[in-house]
Design a protein around this motif. Structure first.
Motif, PDB file in Angstrom:
ATOM      1  N   SER A  87       0.863  -1.212   0.019  1.00  0.00           N
ATOM      2  CA  SER A  87       0.112   0.221   0.162  1.00  0.00           C
ATOM      3  C   SER A  87       0.694   1.220   0.090  1.00  0.00           C
ATOM      4  CB  SER A  87      -0.830   0.085   1.372  1.00  0.00           C
ATOM      5  OG  SER A  87      -1.776  -0.878   0.950  1.00  0.00           O
ATOM      6  N   VAL A  88       1.964   1.329   0.742  1.00  0.00           N
ATOM      7  CA  VAL A  88       2.897   2.283   0.755  1.00  0.00           C
ATOM      8  C   VAL A  88       3.226   2.559  -0.679  1.00  0.00           C
ATOM      9  CG1 VAL A  88       5.098   3.274   1.643  1.00  0.00           C
ATOM     10  CG2 VAL A  88       3.476   2.167   3.131  1.00  0.00           C
ATOM     11  N   VAL A  89       3.843   1.474  -1.279  1.00  0.00           N
ATOM     12  CA  VAL A  89       4.409   1.572  -2.584  1.00  0.00           C
ATOM     13  C   VAL A  89       3.339   2.317  -3.679  1.00  0.00           C
ATOM     14  CG1 VAL A  89       5.619   0.229  -4.536  1.00  0.00           C
ATOM     15  CG2 VAL A  89       6.424   0.072  -2.152  1.00  0.00           C
ATOM     16  N   GLN A  90       2.091   1.819  -3.345  1.00  0.00           N
ATOM     17  CA  GLN A  90       1.076   2.078  -4.534  1.00  0.00           C
ATOM     18  C   GLN A  90       0.939   3.578  -4.339  1.00  0.00           C
ATOM     19  OE1 GLN A  90      -1.856  -0.468  -3.238  1.00  0.00           O
ATOM     20  NE2 GLN A  90      -1.462  -2.030  -5.043  1.00  0.00           N
ATOM     21  N   ASN A  91       1.118   4.242  -3.234  1.00  0.00           N
ATOM     22  CA  ASN A  91       0.924   5.373  -2.913  1.00  0.00           C
ATOM     23  C   ASN A  91       2.170   6.450  -3.553  1.00  0.00           C
ATOM     24  OD1 ASN A  91      -1.557   5.150  -1.510  1.00  0.00           O
ATOM     25  ND2 ASN A  91      -0.668   5.531   0.272  1.00  0.00           N
ATOM     26  N   VAL A  92       3.068   5.747  -3.416  1.00  0.00           N
ATOM     27  CA  VAL A  92       4.433   6.426  -3.855  1.00  0.00           C
ATOM     28  C   VAL A  92       4.446   6.488  -5.352  1.00  0.00           C
ATOM     29  CG1 VAL A  92       6.667   6.040  -4.434  1.00  0.00           C
ATOM     30  CG2 VAL A  92       6.029   5.694  -2.029  1.00  0.00           C
ATOM     31  N   CYS A  93       4.091   5.179  -6.142  1.00  0.00           N
ATOM     32  CA  CYS A  93       3.927   5.278  -7.417  1.00  0.00           C
ATOM     33  C   CYS A  93       2.881   6.377  -8.114  1.00  0.00           C
ATOM     34  CB  CYS A  93       3.367   3.833  -7.934  1.00  0.00           C
ATOM     35  SG  CYS A  93       4.541   2.711  -7.580  1.00  0.00           S
ATOM     36  N   LEU A  94       1.635   6.461  -7.416  1.00  0.00           N
ATOM     37  CA  LEU A  94       0.806   7.540  -7.832  1.00  0.00           C
ATOM     38  C   LEU A  94       1.455   8.920  -7.718  1.00  0.00           C
ATOM     39  CD1 LEU A  94      -2.497   6.410  -5.910  1.00  0.00           C
ATOM     40  CD2 LEU A  94      -1.931   6.245  -8.303  1.00  0.00           C
ATOM     41  N   ALA A  95       2.332   9.130  -6.595  1.00  0.00           N
ATOM     42  CA  ALA A  95       3.085  10.485  -6.404  1.00  0.00           C
ATOM     43  C   ALA A  95       4.160  10.733  -7.523  1.00  0.00           C
ATOM     44  CB  ALA A  95       3.561  10.497  -5.101  1.00  0.00           C
ATOM     45  N   VAL A  96       4.753   9.618  -8.033  1.00  0.00           N
ATOM     46  CA  VAL A  96       5.837   9.901  -9.047  1.00  0.00           C
ATOM     47  C   VAL A  96       5.607   9.322 -10.323  1.00  0.00           C
ATOM     48  CG1 VAL A  96       7.719   9.418  -6.883  1.00  0.00           C
ATOM     49  CG2 VAL A  96       6.835   7.398  -8.591  1.00  0.00           C
ATOM     50  N   GLY A  97       4.525   8.963 -10.672  1.00  0.00           N
ATOM     51  CA  GLY A  97       4.116   8.830 -12.167  1.00  0.00           C
ATOM     52  C   GLY A  97       4.588   7.414 -12.459  1.00  0.00           C
ATOM     53  N   ALA A 101      11.339  11.162  -2.117  1.00  0.00           N
ATOM     54  CA  ALA A 101      12.325  11.954  -2.291  1.00  0.00           C
ATOM     55  C   ALA A 101      13.602  11.072  -2.828  1.00  0.00           C
ATOM     56  CB  ALA A 101      12.678  12.581  -0.956  1.00  0.00           C
ATOM     57  N   LYS A 102      13.744   9.918  -2.613  1.00  0.00           N
ATOM     58  CA  LYS A 102      15.041   9.261  -2.995  1.00  0.00           C
ATOM     59  C   LYS A 102      14.622   8.707  -4.496  1.00  0.00           C
ATOM     60  CE  LYS A 102      18.107   5.194  -1.777  1.00  0.00           C
ATOM     61  NZ  LYS A 102      19.224   6.593  -1.559  1.00  0.00           N
ATOM     62  N   TRP A 103      13.615   8.358  -4.625  1.00  0.00           N
ATOM     63  CA  TRP A 103      13.214   7.974  -6.074  1.00  0.00           C
ATOM     64  C   TRP A 103      13.206   9.034  -7.040  1.00  0.00           C
ATOM     65  CZ3 TRP A 103      12.160   3.187  -8.133  1.00  0.00           C
ATOM     66  CH2 TRP A 103      11.850   3.108  -9.392  1.00  0.00           C
ATOM     67  N   LYS A 104      12.782  10.245  -6.695  1.00  0.00           N
ATOM     68  CA  LYS A 104      12.908  11.329  -7.617  1.00  0.00           C
ATOM     69  C   LYS A 104      14.397  11.676  -7.676  1.00  0.00           C
ATOM     70  CE  LYS A 104       8.689  12.811  -8.707  1.00  0.00           C
ATOM     71  NZ  LYS A 104       8.089  13.226 -10.143  1.00  0.00           N
ATOM     72  N   ALA A 105      15.350  11.636  -6.697  1.00  0.00           N
ATOM     73  CA  ALA A 105      16.630  12.098  -6.772  1.00  0.00           C
ATOM     74  C   ALA A 105      17.476  10.865  -7.749  1.00  0.00           C
ATOM     75  CB  ALA A 105      17.228  12.034  -5.414  1.00  0.00           C
ATOM     76  N   GLN A 106      17.109   9.877  -7.392  1.00  0.00           N
ATOM     77  CA  GLN A 106      17.720   8.653  -7.953  1.00  0.00           C
ATOM     78  C   GLN A 106      17.654   8.866  -9.605  1.00  0.00           C
ATOM     79  OE1 GLN A 106      17.782   4.566  -6.469  1.00  0.00           O
ATOM     80  NE2 GLN A 106      16.665   4.388  -8.046  1.00  0.00           N
ATOM     81  N   LYS A 107      16.321   9.186 -10.019  1.00  0.00           N
ATOM     82  CA  LYS A 107      15.892   9.408 -11.281  1.00  0.00           C
ATOM     83  C   LYS A 107      16.388  10.854 -12.230  1.00  0.00           C
ATOM     84  CE  LYS A 107      14.249   5.422 -11.336  1.00  0.00           C
ATOM     85  NZ  LYS A 107      15.191   4.242 -12.354  1.00  0.00           N
ATOM     86  N   GLY A 108      17.244  11.557 -11.163  1.00  0.00           N
ATOM     87  CA  GLY A 108      17.761  13.123 -11.708  1.00  0.00           C
ATOM     88  C   GLY A 108      16.687  13.938 -11.816  1.00  0.00           C
ATOM     89  N   VAL A 109      15.557  14.009 -11.185  1.00  0.00           N
ATOM     90  CA  VAL A 109      14.347  14.854 -10.877  1.00  0.00           C
ATOM     91  C   VAL A 109      14.716  15.552  -9.802  1.00  0.00           C
ATOM     92  CG1 VAL A 109      12.019  15.160 -11.033  1.00  0.00           C
ATOM     93  CG2 VAL A 109      12.755  12.907 -12.115  1.00  0.00           C
ATOM     94  N   PRO A 110      14.469  17.119 -10.060  1.00  0.00           N
ATOM     95  CA  PRO A 110      14.855  18.018  -8.705  1.00  0.00           C
ATOM     96  C   PRO A 110      13.847  17.589  -7.532  1.00  0.00           C
ATOM     97  CG  PRO A 110      14.689  19.255 -11.132  1.00  0.00           C
ATOM     98  CD  PRO A 110      14.323  17.875 -11.293  1.00  0.00           C
ATOM     99  N   SER A 111      14.608  17.506  -6.613  1.00  0.00           N
ATOM    100  CA  SER A 111      13.744  17.004  -5.314  1.00  0.00           C
ATOM    101  C   SER A 111      14.028  17.700  -4.218  1.00  0.00           C
ATOM    102  CB  SER A 111      14.082  15.561  -5.155  1.00  0.00           C
ATOM    103  OG  SER A 111      15.280  15.228  -5.090  1.00  0.00           O
ATOM    104  N   GLU A 112      14.537  19.064  -4.177  1.00  0.00           N
ATOM    105  CA  GLU A 112      14.829  19.596  -2.851  1.00  0.00           C
ATOM    106  C   GLU A 112      13.660  19.651  -2.100  1.00  0.00           C
ATOM    107  OE1 GLU A 112      15.735  20.516  -6.065  1.00  0.00           O
ATOM    108  OE2 GLU A 112      18.117  20.352  -5.991  1.00  0.00           O
ATOM    109  N   ASP A 113      12.337  20.197  -2.727  1.00  0.00           N
ATOM    110  CA  ASP A 113      11.139  20.529  -1.929  1.00  0.00           C
ATOM    111  C   ASP A 113      10.543  19.009  -1.234  1.00  0.00           C
ATOM    112  OD1 ASP A 113      11.244  23.037  -2.730  1.00  0.00           O
ATOM    113  OD2 ASP A 113       9.762  22.922  -4.254  1.00  0.00           O
ATOM    114  N   LEU A 114      10.930  18.175  -2.086  1.00  0.00           N
ATOM    115  CA  LEU A 114      10.583  16.769  -1.523  1.00  0.00           C
ATOM    116  C   LEU A 114      11.384  16.169  -0.382  1.00  0.00           C
ATOM    117  CD1 LEU A 114       9.801  14.917  -4.835  1.00  0.00           C
ATOM    118  CD2 LEU A 114       8.269  15.725  -3.323  1.00  0.00           C
ATOM    119  N   GLN A 115      12.679  16.653  -0.558  1.00  0.00           N
ATOM    120  CA  GLN A 115      13.734  16.370   0.735  1.00  0.00           C
ATOM    121  C   GLN A 115      13.246  17.031   1.855  1.00  0.00           C
ATOM    122  OE1 GLN A 115      16.086  13.821   0.549  1.00  0.00           O
ATOM    123  NE2 GLN A 115      16.237  14.207   2.736  1.00  0.00           N
ATOM    124  N   GLU A 116      12.749  18.368   1.657  1.00  0.00           N
ATOM    125  CA  GLU A 116      12.410  19.193   2.730  1.00  0.00           C
ATOM    126  C   GLU A 116      11.181  18.759   3.347  1.00  0.00           C
ATOM    127  OE1 GLU A 116      11.215  24.024   3.614  1.00  0.00           O
ATOM    128  OE2 GLU A 116      12.192  23.185   1.623  1.00  0.00           O
TER     129      GLU A 116
END
Length: 232
Positions: free
Chosen positions: A5-15, A177-192
């Motif tokens: 369930s956690v990962v399903q929510n993550v997938c919706l957020a990161v596309g 945040a880690k997934w976005k950063a790993q894919k090279g997508v700006p993620s400063e706001d997500l890390q914050e």
């Protein structure tokens, strides 16, 4: 909430395509997700904070001969300000700061009057030798951050039905945040967002914080030098 369930929510957020399985999937994306999930979970465990859900007390009993004892099987580290408490002296015994100091104590005519301890070689070492039935207790932080479907604890996620022992929202934000950063997508706001959630989780973890008016008779990190009367 399960890790699925956690990962399903993550997938919706990161596309990412909504998954029906994560740890039972052979899909390349989900295999990447498995690693990110466990990396983030471990990083939350290893922050410089003693999560109350991961704390435990370990009991060591002497036998009159052993000077070294195995650490708990789920041992991650000592609590930040943890002490060893002996039934012989009824107070916290002295921690030796370095292995060199411990070796020096072995090589010189040193007699401990309060007890000494050190951890090395994945074992707890104590001086003097503990008598039979003598005990030592100490608090530690467990490495088992996952609860399996049957209730057993584990150090990492391996099944879709596993759950996180700590904050699931914190885990979710960290994965995003880690997934976005790993894919090279700006993620400063997500890390914050993750950092703010981490601070909030730590702040709320220990319960109420009473306000003391006037002078406090007890001070942080202050211990009685010797708890009993010393006769000349």
């Amino acid at each position: 909430m399960t890790i699925l369930s956690v990962v399903q929510n993550v997938c919706l957020a990161v596309g990412i395509e909504y998954p029906d399985a994560v740890f039972s999937s052979d899909d390349r994306t989900m295999r990447e997700m498995q690693r990110v999930v466990n990396d983030v979970a471990a990083s939350i465990r290893d922050v410089e904070f003693d999560w109350q859900a991961l704390q435990a007390i370990y009991l060591v009993t002497g036998d009159g001969a052993a000077g070294a004892f195995n650490l708990p099987s789920d041992y991650a580290r000592m609590t930040t300000k943890g002490s060893l408490w002996s039934s012989r002296w009824s107070w916290g015994i002295n921690k030796i700061a370095s292995l060199d100091e411990w070796i020096e104590m072995q090589a010189t005519p040193y007699v401990s009057v309060t007890g000494d301890w050190i951890i090395f070689g994945d074992q707890l070492h104590v001086m003097p030798i503990m008598a039979a039935t003598e005990t030592i207790r100490f608090p530690y932080v467990r490495n088992t951050i996952v609860r399996q479907a049957g209730g057993a604890r584990a150090t990492a996620f391996t099944a879709d039905t596993d759950t996180f022992v700590l904050s699931e929202r914190l885990l979710e934000l960290g994965i995003i945040a880690k997934w976005k950063a790993q894919k090279g997508v700006p993620s400063e706001d997500l890390q914050e967002d993750f950092d703010k959630a981490l601070y909030t989780a730590m702040n709320n973890d220990k319960g109420s914080k009473p306000i003391v008016s006037g002078n406090n008779r007890r001070f942080s990190d202050v211990k009685t030098a010797f708890p009993f009367k010393v006769n000349p």
